[in-house]
Design a protein around this motif. Structure first.
Motif, mmCIF file in Angstrom:
data_model
loop_
_atom_site.group_PDB
_atom_site.id
_atom_site.type_symbol
_atom_site.label_atom_id
_atom_site.label_comp_id
_atom_site.label_asym_id
_atom_site.label_seq_id
_atom_site.Cartn_x
_atom_site.Cartn_y
_atom_site.Cartn_z
ATOM 1 N N VAL A 319 0.866 -1.185 0.000
ATOM 2 C CA VAL A 319 0.000 0.000 0.000
ATOM 3 C C VAL A 319 0.900 1.231 0.000
ATOM 4 N N PRO A 320 0.726 2.117 -0.983
ATOM 5 C CA PRO A 320 1.587 3.304 -1.034
ATOM 6 C C PRO A 320 1.369 4.239 0.161
ATOM 7 N N ASP A 321 2.375 5.077 0.408
ATOM 8 C CA ASP A 321 2.261 6.054 1.506
ATOM 9 C C ASP A 321 1.201 7.105 1.220
ATOM 10 N N ARG A 322 1.085 7.449 -0.044
ATOM 11 C CA ARG A 322 0.121 8.468 -0.456
ATOM 12 C C ARG A 322 -0.587 7.996 -1.719
ATOM 13 N N ILE A 323 -1.862 8.314 -1.806
ATOM 14 C CA ILE A 323 -2.594 8.089 -3.045
ATOM 15 C C ILE A 323 -3.283 9.399 -3.372
ATOM 16 N N ASP A 324 -2.827 10.016 -4.449
ATOM 17 C CA ASP A 324 -3.423 11.288 -4.836
ATOM 18 C C ASP A 324 -3.376 12.312 -3.702
ATOM 19 N N GLY A 325 -2.294 12.300 -2.952
ATOM 20 C CA GLY A 325 -2.139 13.266 -1.865
ATOM 21 C C GLY A 325 -2.841 12.885 -0.577
ATOM 22 N N LEU A 326 -3.548 11.764 -0.582
ATOM 23 C CA LEU A 326 -4.247 11.320 0.633
ATOM 24 C C LEU A 326 -3.499 10.134 1.237
ATOM 25 N N VAL A 327 -3.550 10.011 2.559
ATOM 26 C CA VAL A 327 -2.927 8.864 3.219
ATOM 27 C C VAL A 327 -3.968 7.741 3.322
ATOM 28 N N PRO A 328 -3.714 6.626 2.626
ATOM 29 C CA PRO A 328 -4.692 5.530 2.706
ATOM 30 C C PRO A 328 -4.495 4.721 3.977
ATOM 31 N N PHE A 329 -5.553 4.055 4.420
ATOM 32 C CA PHE A 329 -5.420 3.102 5.522
ATOM 33 C C PHE A 329 -4.417 2.025 5.087
#
Ligand code: DOR
Ligand code: ZN
Length: 343
Positions: A319-329
């Motif tokens: 799971v990436p650290d950021r997705i589109d500038g949002l922090v995913p669970f």
């Protein structure tokens, strides 16, 4: 142990898709994994009319990437002044699937919520008569009730009397967080169900304080102690049709989370089904995942199950650290299952 798992396509029975640019950022993630979703109405201003719901549904459909078939199921935001006729009309027209009760000031954009359940009793009478589900954010807001007790107090103070007064009213207690909620829903003979989020299954309240104050794990109802997480895991994996999937994915811009008074909400949409799969696998209950994710929700809502399937495979996904500038669970973690996107 199976390494591949094919499921009837799941639905998300509780999600925040927001609006405008945030809608555009988050909708691909929900639409990729879920065929339908119950869309929360807590926009600013909230969705309180049939016209507003139709317009919002159009914006969601327009923002949905080409090639994905996704059906948003709209909800009405209950206020002290909403007219039963508006709900009845929207439900009859197939615009409203359900209505959402936010106790006033319980959470994000709930200032226009309901100040007194007794004050909207005519609304409940109408909904019971027409079979329209009531979705409840089950927390009291009294400043003198400990924040970790607000769900349990709501159940005794408001939900139990409401059920007694309106036994025909179909109720979903949303995003349950406590063993009291599990017990209350699990002992209901009919017309009561609950959604459970991935985060309440995965973490306990320690996560909010791991090495510092971690606003990415702050949501409402707030995550509780381990005993409650274990009760939720037992309920979700039990096969009991009263419990089903609702992510409560609730994205906020970074500046809303990284501040001295951070917003409540966890953005879990991108890896939600993978997160649930890990929970069910760890509990030795992968055979129960399809019921929880794909069958129990439609059964409660009186809808058909989806006609297509998805396949998960036991291949780790980062799971990436950021997705589109949002922090995913699960940011920065590996999850053991992934969705096979192109069969
Ligand atoms: O954590 C939450 N975020 N809980 C809610 O009830 C609302 C949601 C939001 O809209 O951000
Ligand atoms: Zn929510």
């Amino acid at each position: 142990m199976p390494d591949r798992l094919t499921l009837i396509a799941p639905d998300d029975w509780h999600v925040h898709l927001r609006d405008d640019t945030m809608l555009a950022r988050v909708i691909p993630h929900t639409a990729r994994s879920f065929a339908r979703a119950i869309v929360m109405p807590n926009l600013r201003p909230p969705i309180t009319s049939v016209d507003a719901a139709m317009a919002y549904r159009k914006r969601i459909q327009a923002a949905c990437p080409d090639g994905l078939t996704f059906e948003p199921l709209m909800t009405a935001y209950l206020t002290d002044h909403i007219a039963p006729e508006e709900l009845e009309q929207g439900f009859a027209d197939g615009v409203f699937t359900a209505a959402k009760l936010y106790p006033a000031n319980a959470t994000t954009n709930s200032a226009a919520g309901v100040t007194s359940l007794d004050g909207i009793d005519a609304v409940f009478t109408c909904m019971a008569r027409i079979g329209m589900p009531l979705l409840i954010h089950g927390e009291v807001t009294d400043a003198d009730v400990d924040v970790f007790d607000r769900e349990a107090v709501f159940i005794e103070r408001h939900l139990r009397p409401l059920r007694e007064r309106h036994p025909e009213l179909r109720i979903v207690l949303e995003h349950i967080t406590t063993e009291q909620a599990v017990d209350f829903v699990g002992s209901a003979d009919r017309n009561l169900a609950a959604t459970i989020t991935p985060h309440h299954l995965q973490i306990n309240r320690n996560a909010m304080f791991l090495g510092g104050l971690r606003s990415d794990f702050y949501c409402l109802p707030v995550i509780k102690r381990e005993r409650h997480r274990l009760a939720l895991r037992r309920a979700a994996t039990s096969g009991d049709a009263r419990f089903f999937l609702g992510t409560d994915s609730a994205p906020h811009p970074r500046e809303g989370k990284e501040t001295s008074c951070g917003c409540a909400g966890i953005f879990n949409a991108p890896y939600a089904i993978e997160s649930y799969a890990q929970v069910f696998d760890d509990e030795g209950a992968l055979d129960q995942l399809e019921g929880f994710a794909s069958r129990h929700g439609p059964a409660f809502y009186g809808l058909p199950v989806n006609s297509h399937e998805i396949t998960l495979e036991r291949v780790p996904v980062e799971v990436p650290d950021r997705i589109d500038g949002l922090v995913p669970f699960h940011a920065g973690e590996h999850l053991p299952w992934r969705v096979v996107r192109d069969l």
